[in-house]
Design an enzyme around this catalytic site. Structure first.
Site, PDB file in Angstrom:
ATOM      1  N   LYS A  54       0.843  -1.208   0.000  1.00  0.00           N
ATOM      2  CA  LYS A  54       0.000   0.000   0.000  1.00  0.00           C
ATOM      3  C   LYS A  54       0.869   1.245   0.000  1.00  0.00           C
ATOM      4  O   LYS A  54       0.631   2.184  -0.756  1.00  0.00           O
ATOM      5  CB  LYS A  54      -0.912   0.016   1.230  1.00  0.00           C
ATOM      6  CG  LYS A  54      -2.122  -0.879   1.111  1.00  0.00           C
ATOM      7  CD  LYS A  54      -2.826  -1.003   2.448  1.00  0.00           C
ATOM      8  CE  LYS A  54      -3.861  -2.109   2.410  1.00  0.00           C
ATOM      9  NZ  LYS A  54      -4.277  -2.554   3.745  1.00  0.00           N
ATOM     10  N   GLN A  98      -5.149  -1.225   9.668  1.00  0.00           N
ATOM     11  CA  GLN A  98      -5.038  -2.580   9.132  1.00  0.00           C
ATOM     12  C   GLN A  98      -5.712  -3.589  10.069  1.00  0.00           C
ATOM     13  O   GLN A  98      -5.471  -3.605  11.273  1.00  0.00           O
ATOM     14  CB  GLN A  98      -3.548  -2.925   8.950  1.00  0.00           C
ATOM     15  CG  GLN A  98      -3.281  -4.272   8.319  1.00  0.00           C
ATOM     16  CD  GLN A  98      -3.678  -4.367   6.859  1.00  0.00           C
ATOM     17  OE1 GLN A  98      -3.772  -3.360   6.150  1.00  0.00           O
ATOM     18  NE2 GLN A  98      -3.926  -5.571   6.397  1.00  0.00           N
ATOM     19  N   ASP A 121     -11.620   2.774   3.785  1.00  0.00           N
ATOM     20  CA  ASP A 121     -12.047   1.367   3.747  1.00  0.00           C
ATOM     21  C   ASP A 121     -13.566   1.251   3.614  1.00  0.00           C
ATOM     22  O   ASP A 121     -14.073   0.186   3.275  1.00  0.00           O
ATOM     23  CB  ASP A 121     -11.652   0.675   5.059  1.00  0.00           C
ATOM     24  CG  ASP A 121     -10.351  -0.109   4.965  1.00  0.00           C
ATOM     25  OD1 ASP A 121     -10.057  -0.637   3.878  1.00  0.00           O
ATOM     26  OD2 ASP A 121      -9.642  -0.182   5.985  1.00  0.00           O
TER      27      ASP A 121
HETATM   28  N1  GUN Z   1      -6.708  -6.483   6.040  1.00  0.00           N
HETATM   29  C1  GUN Z   1      -6.760  -7.178   4.876  1.00  0.00           C
HETATM   30  N2  GUN Z   1      -7.370  -6.443   3.920  1.00  0.00           N
HETATM   31  C2  GUN Z   1      -7.714  -5.270   4.491  1.00  0.00           C
HETATM   32  C3  GUN Z   1      -8.362  -4.094   4.014  1.00  0.00           C
HETATM   33  O1  GUN Z   1      -8.773  -3.979   2.857  1.00  0.00           O
HETATM   34  N3  GUN Z   1      -8.530  -3.095   4.917  1.00  0.00           N
HETATM   35  C4  GUN Z   1      -8.107  -3.199   6.206  1.00  0.00           C
HETATM   36  N4  GUN Z   1      -8.308  -2.162   7.006  1.00  0.00           N
HETATM   37  N5  GUN Z   1      -7.502  -4.272   6.681  1.00  0.00           N
HETATM   38  C5  GUN Z   1      -7.312  -5.304   5.825  1.00  0.00           C
END
Ligand code: GUN
Length: 300
Positions: A54, A98, A121
């Site tokens: 990311k 996360q 998100d």
């Molecule tokens: N953990 C795995 N995929 C994601 C995601 O798309 N967003 C978040 N916040 N945590 C994750």
């Protein structure tokens, strides 16, 4: 003849190009550099890989990337204070905490402390409600990427029967809302649905997001249907050598590919679209916060 393979990797690259174009225009014309903050608590290896990817893609698109890596024993008050600080920081337009968080932290409380307009998100209850009510929302990245691929392939989804296998807050439920908004007829099925194969056989569109490796079989698929495989499952691969693993989806690709009209592969399907949509959501959040028009091509 086998199904058309929907290339998520290539499509994600086109989304990232659009993102980069919007970012450079926002910087040049408005002096706004969109910024994404990612908060990682603990040392979960898969999460570390996600967060690294990311950060890299955020910087490559010309945006500002902020990372907060905290020890696994971080207490709730400390984490909440960091989220509050990011909420108040004008250089931060998107915040992602996360998941999964360590068990001693209340994920719902933390996610719902993020300012809804910075919740890239789309997990905050305000965004869940806004999506359900058909209002402008931040849309969860995986369903958004899935809908973008469906619309790119089909154009109009009006009147199509869609069956989503999986009822999660992150994928299944928002996917149904998005398909409804696109005038399809969604059904949310799950592991306890009666006669699940028969239900899936009614679908023009199948979205598999159940988290069980290769559960959806070729003979569940209506000939010519479009299959979106959201699953990412790490399973043993003895054929590659002792102790080796491979990544498979929730769909049994080999059998489904013979029946479907189009299918997303795993890896290289939905996965790359998820991060691309996170970048897209950050640009959308930055534009909204500055009162600029909605950036084109970044929502479904
Ligand atoms: N953990 C795995 N995929 C994601 C995601 O798309 N967003 C978040 N916040 N945590 C994750």
């Amino acid at each position: 003849m086998g199904a058309h393979i929907i290339d998520g990797k290539a499509f994600a690259a086109t989304v990232r190009e659009k993102v980069a174009g919007h970012v450079s225009r926002m910087v040049e014309e408005h002096g706004i550099k969109p910024g994404l903050a990612v908060v990682l608590v603990g040392e979960d290896p898969a999460s570390q890989v996600y967060v690294r990817n990311k950060g890299k893609q955020t910087a490559e698109s010309g945006m500002a990337s902020f990372e907060h890596k905290l020890p696994a024993d971080t207490d709730e008050a400390t984490l909440l204070a960091i989220v509050e600080k990011l909420n108040a920081d004008p250089a931060v337009h998107g915040i992602l905490v996360q998941l999964p968080l360590p068990a001693h932290l209340n994920s719902d409380l933390i996610i719902n402390t993020i300012a809804p307009e910075k919740d890239v998100d789309g997990f905050h209850v305000v965004n869940v409600g806004r999506l359900g009510a058909g209002l402008k929302a931040m849309i969860p990245c995986t369903p958004l990427g899935s809908l973008m691929m469906l619309k790119d392939f089909h154009g109009d989804l009006s009147g199509m029967n869609a069956v989503i296998v999986g009822r999660s807050n992150i994928v299944g439920k928002p996917m149904a809302q998005l398909l409804l908004g696109a005038n399809a007829t969604p059904t949310i099925a799950h592991s306890r649905t009666k006669d699940l194969p028969d239900v899936v056989r009614q679908a023009d569109i199948v979205v598999a997001a159940v988290g069980r490796p290769e559960m959806v079989l070729g003979d569940w698929i209506k000939p010519g249907a479009t299959v979106i495989d959201v699953g990412i499952n790490r399973v043993p691969a003895p054929e590659k050598g002792e102790g080796k693993h491979k990544i498979v989806g929730d769909v049994h690709f080999e059998s489904a590919e013979k029946v479907a009209g189009a299918i997303t592969p795993v890896p290289g399907g939905v996965g790359p679209m998820t991060i691309a949509c996170l970048l897209a959501n950050t640009v959308t959040a930055a534009a909204r916060s500055a009162g600029l028009p909605e950036p084109e091509g970044l929502t479904a």
